[in-house]
Design a protein around this motif. Sequence first.
Motif, mmCIF file in Angstrom:
data_model
loop_
_atom_site.group_PDB
_atom_site.id
_atom_site.type_symbol
_atom_site.label_atom_id
_atom_site.label_comp_id
_atom_site.label_asym_id
_atom_site.label_seq_id
_atom_site.Cartn_x
_atom_site.Cartn_y
_atom_site.Cartn_z
ATOM 1 N N UNK A 305 0.811 -1.215 0.000
ATOM 2 C CA UNK A 305 0.000 0.000 0.000
ATOM 3 C C UNK A 305 0.844 1.264 0.000
ATOM 4 N N UNK A 306 2.158 1.124 0.116
ATOM 5 C CA UNK A 306 3.009 2.304 0.143
ATOM 6 C C UNK A 306 2.987 3.034 -1.197
ATOM 7 N N UNK A 307 3.443 4.270 -1.180
ATOM 8 C CA UNK A 307 3.559 5.035 -2.419
ATOM 9 C C UNK A 307 4.596 4.375 -3.329
ATOM 10 N N UNK A 308 4.495 4.667 -4.624
ATOM 11 C CA UNK A 308 5.484 4.141 -5.572
ATOM 12 C C UNK A 308 5.795 5.235 -6.580
ATOM 13 N N UNK A 322 13.714 3.182 -0.925
ATOM 14 C CA UNK A 322 12.769 3.995 -0.159
ATOM 15 C C UNK A 322 11.508 3.207 0.180
ATOM 16 N N UNK A 323 11.088 2.310 -0.695
ATOM 17 C CA UNK A 323 9.940 1.456 -0.384
ATOM 18 C C UNK A 323 10.247 0.534 0.788
ATOM 19 N N UNK A 324 11.463 0.010 0.827
ATOM 20 C CA UNK A 324 11.842 -0.847 1.953
ATOM 21 C C UNK A 324 11.886 -0.021 3.241
ATOM 22 N N UNK A 325 12.431 1.195 3.163
ATOM 23 C CA UNK A 325 12.428 2.076 4.330
ATOM 24 C C UNK A 325 11.001 2.237 4.877
ATOM 25 N N UNK A 330 6.934 1.587 8.973
ATOM 26 C CA UNK A 330 5.525 1.307 9.239
ATOM 27 C C UNK A 330 5.390 0.144 10.214
ATOM 28 N N UNK A 331 6.154 -0.919 10.005
ATOM 29 C CA UNK A 331 6.098 -2.080 10.898
ATOM 30 C C UNK A 331 6.470 -1.689 12.319
ATOM 31 N N UNK A 363 16.729 -5.787 6.187
ATOM 32 C CA UNK A 363 17.079 -7.047 5.533
ATOM 33 C C UNK A 363 15.851 -7.943 5.386
ATOM 34 N N UNK A 364 14.991 -7.934 6.368
ATOM 35 C CA UNK A 364 13.786 -8.771 6.323
ATOM 36 C C UNK A 364 12.884 -8.352 5.167
#
Length: 879
Positions: A305-308, A322-325, A330-331, A363-364
């Motif tokens: 659901x994050x921005x892309x 940045x998506x991984x960040x 969020x988690x 990393x996860x």
Amino acid sequence: MLLTPPRVKRRLLAFLSASFALATALASHAAETPVSFDRDIQPILAENCYHCHGPDAPKRKAGLRLDQRDAAFAGGKSELASIVPGKPDESELIARIFSHDEEEVMPSPESNRKLTAAQKDLLRRWVAQGAPWAEHWAFVAPVRPPVPKIANRKSPIENPVDAFVLDRLTREKLSPAARATPAELIRRVSLDLTGVPPTPAEVAAFERASITNPQSAFENLTDRLLASPRYGERWAWDWLEIARYADTNGFQGDPERTMWPWRDWVVNALNANLPYDQFSIEQLGGDLLPNATRDQKIASGFHRNNMFNGEGGRIAEETRVENVFDRVETTATVWLGATFNCTRCHDHKFDPFKQTDYFAFYDIFNQMSETGSASGSSRGGQIVPILDLSTDAERDAVKLAQERLDAIGKEVETFEIKKFPRPEGKPVSESPDAIKLPGNLFATHAKPTPAKRAVVGLLEALPYFRDVAPDPTYAALLQTLLDAVRARDTAAANITKVMIMDQLAKPRDTFVLTKGNYEAVTDVRVLGHVPEIFQRATVPVAASASEPTPSASTSTSTNAAPAAPPARMNRLDLARWLVSPANPLAARTAVNRAWQAFFGTGFVKTAEDFGVQSERPSHPELLDWLSTEFVSSGWNVKALHRLIVTSSTYQQSSRITPAAHEHDPENRLLARGPRYRLSSWMLRDQALSAAGLLVEQPGGPSVKPYQPPGIWEEATFGQKTYMQDHGDALYRRSLYVFWRRIVGPTTFFDAGARQVCTVKMARTNTPMHALVTLNDPAYVEAARVMAQRVIASAPTDSARIDEAFRLATAHAPAASEKKILTARLAKLRMEFAADPAAAKELSAIGAAPRPTTLAPVEHAAWTTLCLLLLNLDETLSKS
């Protein structure tokens, strides 16, 4: 630092002076209630000392660390004992805080921090009492406290929640408010549990049932509301804010995506009362479950659901990183209540989280096939990996739209052969006449065929050939081509393909990035693991509570294997750990958000941050009791909500006295019921419900109700045009309204932008809100249809005013209120009789049908009165 003899003398004199002044106070304080490190001391250190002497090693001064016991007691480079338990006179920390020497006093003057006399006294008393140490409360597993026994109580205790609250009120010498009226209670709990107010008939039935046994009637009402399909729709909104759900990708192009099946999964999961541990596991790692079902794969879309950012020229790896960040942060926010974004660049300055902890989480989430590039994905905003849920009708629509586009493209190509002469089969750019095209028009015309041109290029070409180099025939063809491209793009974007998570067969290596820069890769390699602060308490990670689906009473019993946590965690491992006994925060953060939803503020005001800089819980024992109860119930969300709302604490009247407001203006002590402004989405649904317009159709693609013209066009430079829906789609619940990432629905104020995870909404009251609730077509039409409903309900003004007031507030008006409304109605009739054109215009607002037999003047007068009622403070608030 080492002190020179003169400095030693100055420090000693200052210290002795302070010691003598405080000697008498210290002797009396020692016999008082012990100073609590967690409650009294750590907040002082965190606010004034940790910025220089905290977890952030590179920024630490004088080698002194005060956030860990052993390091704090040992002292720093000065080789002087910082804290000597029981001996404040020998403790360098005490000497420094009482020093009058600007070069020695702590906090240092340049830090712009200063301890109060009371804070200094607390620190001295703490050391005198032996300097007892404790971990920050949030990082210690909750222990179920005993329920307080209240002696000589005069207020009802319906469940343990009340005992904890009443115990605190007793200590504060306060008394709880009286029970709210039945009308107030049914409106309050209906809005809280379903997001929709009760009907007048439901209010009347509840009032009758409350005569003999109010608590039993309220519990039966609560059970009915919890079983309603509206429950999932109401509570899904909060989770969509957390999950940053939207119907587009964001950024300049903001292409559409079809993530609504994930939204519907959330609604269904909440209605089915899926245990929160299972709810969490499926969203974080559903695709990794053995023999994962389609629904579990859809659930994993939580982190899609994050921005892309798919803008042209964008570096794919930068987008991917940045998506991984975003997924990491969020988690941490949702399940740890931690501000992990601080540790992207360095060790946390206040909390015991390291930069390596951040990149262990990184990393996860670094092990999926997403590349950061939109290439290879389907047209629109769906970025692989994707789960195809398309229907034959959707695929046929794309085929027809493409065929029409190809046909129109051939018409344009035929015309362009003459306008831009060139060899057959060559693009327009091969024509000598095309060289003169300005700006990006040459590149647009370099496409192999007109059907390959994009909306942005056509939007530049159309005004040029219409106004600058006029060619009306060509401009008309380009307009037709633009419409066809848009139609094809819309059809393609509406193909139901849900973005989900997946896992690489060969893991990526993860290295710490300097300051979070995707290009600044260090040689520090990190494997997925939980933060080090929790590793010493780590228990074996469970096989998922979803394998098989557990009952509510046994969902946590699966948290017992395997023998040891994996050396390198994946998302499923992490999800299991997050809802295991090893994580002290998952239950607390969930309970705190639930309390926030019901009372306006959580036990911890900063719902996004449970760290040492956060406010201490207003009721720490109750927070831990509810958290342990939540887990022992099998993470039963509906049971948690039922426990809260059936308490006498929740059922108090929200009426407030000046004295109570002065003592506790924010109602943190809970001596009265909750009262605060409803969210904008709930206000819209309430207005539709009062009018009888609300269409309760669950699920499906998002809808586009009323919106002022030009909003999308301005935000997207004309690339996107808002096409309003018609019929039932105009009156669907707010949950289903289409959410464009870069410019959200204009009806919703004080809502999350859906760009990042949001666990706490702002609640404000500005004139801009009134401009919406008094003028937006959704509200004016609701008032107009509500007026029709009211006029048809009774033959007299008096009875009609009663009905309108009940629809808005759930109770009849007081005599004084009714007198004002009657006078206002008479004046409105006079005003509209003098301006029949205005009456006719107002009585025709909106798409809903109106009775042709209803006189416009009468209709307009009642419409305005109903709009007034929908804008009463009592209507706009939960009370």
